[in-house]
Design an enzyme around this catalytic site. Structure first.
Site, PDB file in Angstrom:
ATOM      1  N   GLY A 246     -21.133  15.043   5.202  1.00  0.00           N
ATOM      2  CA  GLY A 246     -22.424  14.409   4.986  1.00  0.00           C
ATOM      3  C   GLY A 246     -22.265  12.953   4.605  1.00  0.00           C
ATOM      4  O   GLY A 246     -23.041  12.128   5.020  1.00  0.00           O
ATOM      5  N   ILE A 473     -18.355  20.590   1.396  1.00  0.00           N
ATOM      6  CA  ILE A 473     -18.776  19.750   2.524  1.00  0.00           C
ATOM      7  C   ILE A 473     -17.576  19.350   3.383  1.00  0.00           C
ATOM      8  O   ILE A 473     -17.598  18.338   4.069  1.00  0.00           O
ATOM      9  CB  ILE A 473     -19.565  18.510   2.039  1.00  0.00           C
ATOM     10  N   GLY A 474     -16.567  20.203   3.330  1.00  0.00           N
ATOM     11  CA  GLY A 474     -15.379  19.954   4.131  1.00  0.00           C
ATOM     12  C   GLY A 474     -14.232  19.398   3.302  1.00  0.00           C
ATOM     13  O   GLY A 474     -13.131  19.192   3.805  1.00  0.00           O
ATOM     14  N   ARG A 631      -5.555  14.319 -12.379  1.00  0.00           N
ATOM     15  CA  ARG A 631      -4.756  15.298 -11.634  1.00  0.00           C
ATOM     16  C   ARG A 631      -5.442  15.634 -10.314  1.00  0.00           C
ATOM     17  O   ARG A 631      -6.653  15.871 -10.281  1.00  0.00           O
ATOM     18  CB  ARG A 631      -4.585  16.577 -12.449  1.00  0.00           C
ATOM     19  N   ASN A 634      -5.728  19.886  -5.653  1.00  0.00           N
ATOM     20  CA  ASN A 634      -5.010  20.314  -4.439  1.00  0.00           C
ATOM     21  C   ASN A 634      -4.536  19.041  -3.731  1.00  0.00           C
ATOM     22  O   ASN A 634      -5.293  18.415  -2.995  1.00  0.00           O
ATOM     23  CB  ASN A 634      -5.940  21.130  -3.542  1.00  0.00           C
ATOM     24  N   GLY A 705     -11.989  13.567  -9.588  1.00  0.00           N
ATOM     25  CA  GLY A 705     -12.761  13.460  -8.337  1.00  0.00           C
ATOM     26  C   GLY A 705     -12.224  12.352  -7.458  1.00  0.00           C
ATOM     27  O   GLY A 705     -11.718  11.339  -7.941  1.00  0.00           O
ATOM     28  N   VAL A 706     -12.334  12.534  -6.147  1.00  0.00           N
ATOM     29  CA  VAL A 706     -11.567  11.681  -5.238  1.00  0.00           C
ATOM     30  C   VAL A 706     -12.308  11.339  -3.941  1.00  0.00           C
ATOM     31  O   VAL A 706     -11.791  10.631  -3.091  1.00  0.00           O
ATOM     32  CB  VAL A 706     -10.197  12.373  -4.948  1.00  0.00           C
ATOM     33  N   GLY A 707     -13.538  11.807  -3.779  1.00  0.00           N
ATOM     34  CA  GLY A 707     -14.198  11.662  -2.481  1.00  0.00           C
ATOM     35  C   GLY A 707     -14.503  10.241  -2.064  1.00  0.00           C
ATOM     36  O   GLY A 707     -14.563   9.939  -0.876  1.00  0.00           O
ATOM     37  N   GLU A 708     -14.715   9.355  -3.009  1.00  0.00           N
ATOM     38  CA  GLU A 708     -15.239   8.048  -2.663  1.00  0.00           C
ATOM     39  C   GLU A 708     -14.292   6.874  -2.885  1.00  0.00           C
ATOM     40  O   GLU A 708     -14.315   5.894  -2.145  1.00  0.00           O
ATOM     41  CB  GLU A 708     -16.539   7.799  -3.453  1.00  0.00           C
TER      42      GLU A 708
END
Lengths: 744, 337
Positions: A246, A473-474, A631, A634, A705-708
């Site tokens: 998304g 979301i993948g 950390r 995964n 968190g690492v998405g952005e």
């Protein structure tokens, strides 16, 4: 309040280990059902008709030809639609939407692509064919605002989106070295793989609505639809098991969902709408164009004395969206005098919305490019300039960082990149026809966390079940939830079933803001502990596997309980006590730590560009990044997020631009051939290092968190590398062939 | 998408003699189906020619190479005759589209490829090519991708093919089969300039079918290169491309072939520039003079002016590489992406 020093997580067994996606097999074999693929009995297909003008009035619709087409069941429009209510659009109340205007609400056309009708037919092809027969008569009006990039208009100041400390204007005025530059970034498309899709089905004689939606927030979608349709939340269920990404444009509800649900109710059959790519791009969100002015003041040693960051971004005429470019700026560098301001300008576009690192990614391009300009003005190495101004505590809040290692990111990435081989003289590094440019930039993204609930079951068949109403979301959320359960129970991953993406599950967060991991895992952990308490009670109870033992003396081990001498599996404990399962509920929320520490991730990108000036070709050859996200739960999927962000940054830097016709504001490149994004052949050699400093102040798992974060800074590092190669400072994105030619 | 009657042709005569109103032949379908779905092309009859025996590549006695209309772009690019005698065509083919598209697309279909002008592809826009007399939204619109050579007041749409640029630099003859029999057309005359009638794109009568393309005999001892310049490294239409063949006698150019793509309304052979190269020393100054001649009639609109210097760069570099007989690694890694 979580116990931040739980011994479980000092030496984790599964968390932090390379773990294959537990849903990988479903995706590879096609069994993972995405919304657009779902089929229910009696289902009809909807195809929206969208406006071909961007500014004017819909005077009439000629529907006769479309109605006569085979398979057409009904056509909905302004004169044939239910009366509904708008959503209050509140973040706090969980009913925020991406566009508050309801579909077909009035006959004014505010943007190209705005829905003017929805054709519903027995098959997708019939719906599309009939939609092409709908004839709309418009009265087009002049004066469409085409783009922020094509006007001098300043827009409306958003007081609440700005900040100030010290006296930045005075400090800038008296600064020994100054940079004063203006940057423009073109509007971008999310171009997520799976287009927006809704399947709406009314049950119980129209009293209950079940919606399958490709969404990053099932609860936000449910709450908003409940407001719009005047339904009790219990009578609305939103399901989103798999989402083909998304990047932010599926955080909140769009009008197509409402139109689909209305069609389903008025016809009395389920209806599915999958937006075609063109409509997804015109009407399903975009990153708004921005204009930013940055003023930096410094002393001769390179110490920042003033940072002034003034931004304007676009919004639509039907919804106010503020893409706050300056939100990272107050926390970025140690400087006593900093101000940010934000304006928005209404344009005749589909409504913009958050897109991966919203606001900040634009702001960081400007700020980090300005820092490179400052380094040039100071004749100082840009890495050294950043180290010199590194903020040891959060200068915005005055709080200590929970955990910050930007200095190590800068030095480690510089070393792996080979920064010391950089000759700072412009155009000094050559290889055959090519000039080599080295550039760098820092990156950052805030580390947030939301309240969350979760449920865990230990079952007599030996399986474990974990559920939370968040989404995957993948990015790998299914897998990290299973890892958390495995970590705390010692059970094998193959025994763990995870269910996400339903509003019937315990309330979970948006998959957005890089917050899902830190939000969901503590709630899952709490639910696991609750379930373990329950099975311990069972085990020590009458007839139990550890009858008469002290429950506190038991601990989880390898998918069972042990008293230190004897281990009994969960299934055996449940069998022994004739139970099918035990249940655990858990919830977790950020606590007092938010007022004690500042939470933010940092990192650094180093980029090598190769420019063949005689054919005006620029390619990103190599990117080396070091990112500190606490950390990595995964590591492969975490690294994949950064790598994907880097590739997206290549697109932002060199390629991506929504083209609006200057005469009438029509979007003319709403397809994946004309809207250019990086291909595999454009993806550079990428080397990502994730520093491994668990941030237990943020949550017990230590992940932030690492998405952005991976996307932020990339475009600036590219622009800075191009400067190093050519001596031309590019302040507008994308940096096109035209811009390269103009500078040669 | 509108409904249409679908039929399969089982012989060339059958296909070509069939007189149908609003008919279109379909082979790979990579252009036709796309444009039907967009409601741009509206054939009432679609005749599938995939069963026709037009898939051979044969070397003729006079040294020419006859390519069947249905030979796929992939097969043609990798055909030993093409790779060894017409490398510029192989490079041009592999620079186009993606592997998946090249596997479907055919030789004649590529010749018949439609423009990528966004206004042509949008039924709501004005386009003289799609709807004669309606006007041209590109000339005063977003025309970054548009032609600087061969345009008219009615149309500035680019012919998007890479393959055709390679063929233009080689020279070829098209074999057409129609209701009145077979005829041959020079490749250079096949595509029409838009003029006042941009909707007439080529010299193909109703019911006529391209059955073969016969390449001129290869230029002996030529070095060649196809250079495609674009925003990204793969899967994008050319902003400017150049096919060059050069035959040297020592340092002197004995023969040259030059064609441009991405900048013109049809595959653009640069005969004047070729003539000017003959007898010159193969150096940068000569190549730049040739580029000046090739672009001397170029006319820019608001957003495509950059194509003139870019095309000059393409010419100079393609000639240099052709004259050297080698392409630097920094370029070859993209040419087949």
């Amino acid at each position: 309040m979580n116990d931040m020093t739980r011994p479980d997580f000092d030496k984790p067994r599964v968390v932090g280990q390379r773990t294959p996606r537990i849903d990988g097999e479903f995706k590879l074999t096609g069994r993972a059902g995405y919304t657009g693929e779902l089929h229910v009995d009696g289902m009809l297909y909807g195809y929206p008709v969208s406006a071909t003008i961007a500014n004017g009035v819909l005077e009439s619709l000629d529907l006769d030809a479309a109605r006569a087409m085979p398979g057409v069941v009904d056509i909905f429009h302004h004169g044939h639609f239910e009366a509904l209510h708008r959503s209050p659009n509140s973040m706090a109340h969980g009913d925020m939407v991406n566009e508050v205007r309801l579909p077909f609400e009035d006959e004014r056309i505010y943007y190209h692509g705005q829905y003017v009708a929805l054709v519903v037919a027995e098959t997708f092809e019939q719906a599309r064919a009939a939609a092409q027969r709908v004839v709309a008569h418009y009265r087009e009006e002049r004066g469409a605002v085409v783009s922020l990039l094509q006007t001098e208009a300043e827009g409306t100041l958003q007081e609440s989106a700005g900040s100030s400390r010290g006296d930045p204007e005075a400090a800038f005025g008296g600064a020994e070295v100054k940079v004063d530059s203006t940057y423009h970034i073109a509007a971008e498309s999310h171009l997520q793989m799976e287009m927006h899709a809704t399947l709406a089905e009314w049950r119980d004689a129209g009293k209950r609505l079940v919606v399958h939606e490709s969404t990053q927030g099932v609860f936000f979608q449910r709450n908003a639809m409940a407001r719009v349709f005047g339904l009790a939340q219990e009578n609305l269920e939103v399901i989103s098991h798999y989402v083909g990404s998304g990047f932010g444009n599926k955080l909140f509800m769009w009008p197509h969902s409402v139109a689909t649900a209305v069609a389903a109710r008025m016809i009395g059959r389920p209806v599915k709408v999958v937006l075609p790519r063109q409509q997804d791009m015109t009407s399903g969100g975009n990153r708004p164009a921005s204009r930013q002015r940055i003023r930096l003041g410094a002393d001769r040693s390179g110490k920042l004395t003033s940072v002034i960051h003034d931004s304007t971004t676009e919004t639509s005429l039907v919804h106010q969206y503020v893409d706050t470019c300056g939100s990272a700026t107050p926390s970025f560098y140690a400087c006593d005098n900093v101000s940010t301001s934000q304006r928005v300008l209404e344009v005749n576009h589909g409504t913009p919305c958050p897109m991966r690192a919203p606001g900040e990614v634009s702001g960081i391009f400007a700020l980090e490019t300005a820092m490179d300009e400052l380094a040039v003005a100071l004749e100082m190495d840009p890495v050294e300039l950043r180290l010199k101004n590194n903020a040891e505590q959060d200068p915005a809040s005055g709080l200590p960082w929970s955990s910050k290692h930007l200095d190590e990111c800068l030095t480690s990435a510089a070393k792996r990149f080979g920064w010391e081989q950089r000759n700072p003289a412009v155009g000094s590094m050559r290889d055959g026809d090519e000039i080599i440019g080295y550039g760098m930039a820092s990156c950052t993204w805030s580390a947030g966390r939301q309240p969350c609930e979760a449920r865990v079951e230990l079952r007599a068949d030996g399986s474990l079940f974990a559920a939370c109403g968040t989404q995957d979301i993948g990015t790998g959320t299914y897998t990290i939830v299973a890892q958390a359960v495995a970590e705390l129970t010692g059970a094998e991953l193959s025994r763990i079933e995870v269910k996400l993406g339903e509003t019937s599950l315990p309330a979970g967060p948006l998959s957005g803001g890089s917050m899902a991991t830190a939000t969901v895992l503590p709630a899952v952990a709490a639910a696991v502990r609750d379930a373990l308490d329950a099975i311990k009670e069972v085990a020590v109870g009458s007839g139990g596997a550890f009858e008469g033992s002290d429950a506190d003396a038991l601990s989880a081990e390898a998918g069972g309980l042990t008293d230190g001498e004897r281990r009994v599996s969960f299934e055996e404990i449940l069998e022994t006590s004739k139970l099918s399962s035990v249940n655990g509920q858990g919830s977790a929320a950020p606590g007092d730590e938010r007022s004690e520490y500042a939470f933010r991730s940092f990192g650094a990108h180093f980029v090598e560009v190769r420019i063949d000036p005689e054919i005006s070709r620029v390619r990103v050859a190599r990117v080396v990044s070091s990112i500190d996200i606490g950390r990595a739960i995964n590591p492969p999927t975490a690294r994949n997020q950064v790598e994907g962000g880097i590739v997206m940054g290549v697109g932002m830097g060199l390629l991506e631009k929504l083209d609006y016709d200057p005469r009438d504001a029509r979007l003319i490149n709403a397809n994946v051939a004309d809207y250019i994004v990086p291909t595999h052949a454009d993806a550079p050699e990428i080397d990502v290092e994730l520093l491994d400093y668990p941030d237990f102040k943020h949550n017990e798992f230590g992940g932030r968190g690492v998405g952005e974060i991976g996307l932020t800074g990339v475009a600036s590092a590219i622009a800075n590398a191009i400067y190093h190669a050519t001596g031309k400072r590019h302040r507008d994105l994308p940096i096109t062939i035209e811009a390269l030619l103009a500078s040669s | 998408m509108r409904t249409f009657a679908y039929s399969r042709a089982d012989s060339v005569d059958h296909a070509a003699h069939r007189t149908m109103p609003h008919a279109a032949f379909v082979a790979g379908g990579t252009t036709l189906l796309d444009l039907i779905k967009l409601d741009v092309l509206k054939p009432e009859n679609v005749v599938d020619i995939n069963a026709l025996p037009l898939k051979r590549v044969e070397r003729l006695d006079d040294g020419r190479l006859k390519i069947g209309a249905l030979v796929t772009n992939t097969d043609l690019a990798h055909h030993p005759e093409v790779k060894s005698h017409y490398p510029v065509l192989s490079e041009a083919l592999l620079a186009g589209a993606s592997t998946q598209l090249r596997n479907m697309a055919t030789t004649a279909g590529n010749v018949m490829q439609r423009t990528r002008c966004p206004y042509y592809r949008d039924p709501a826009a004005k386009c003289n090519r799609r709807e004669p007399g309606s006007g041209c939204d590109a000339i005063d619109g977003i025309n970054r991708m548009h032609a600087v050579l061969g345009g008219s007041d009615a149309c500035i749409a680019v012919h998007p093919s890479d393959m055709c640029v390679g063929i233009a630099a080689i020279g070829a003859t098209l074999t057409l089969q129609g209701p009145d029999g077979e005829r041959e057309v020079d490749f250079a005359d096949f595509h029409r300039l838009p003029g006042d009638t941009p909707h007439i794109e080529h010299d193909l009568a109703d019911g006529e079918l391209i059955t073969a393309i016969t390449l001129d005999a290869p230029l002996a001892n030529a070095g060649s290169h196809y250079l495609k310049l674009r925003d990204r490294a793969s899967y994008e239409f050319a902003l400017a491309s150049c096919a060059a063949q050069v035959v040297l006698d020592g340092d002197t150019i004995r023969e040259a072939r030059l064609a441009l793509g991405g900048v013109a309304t049809k595959p653009w052979r640069c005969s004047d520039a070729e003539a000017a190269l003959v007898g010159q020393v193969a150096d940068k100054a000569s190549f730049e003079r040739a580029a000046d001649i090739a672009l001397k009639d170029a006319q820019a609109c608001e957003h495509n002016g950059y194509k003139i210097p870019l095309a000059r760069q393409a010419v100079v570099r393609a000639l240099r590489n052709a004259a050297r007989g080698e392409t630097p690694a920094s370029e070859t890694q993209e040419s087949q992406a």
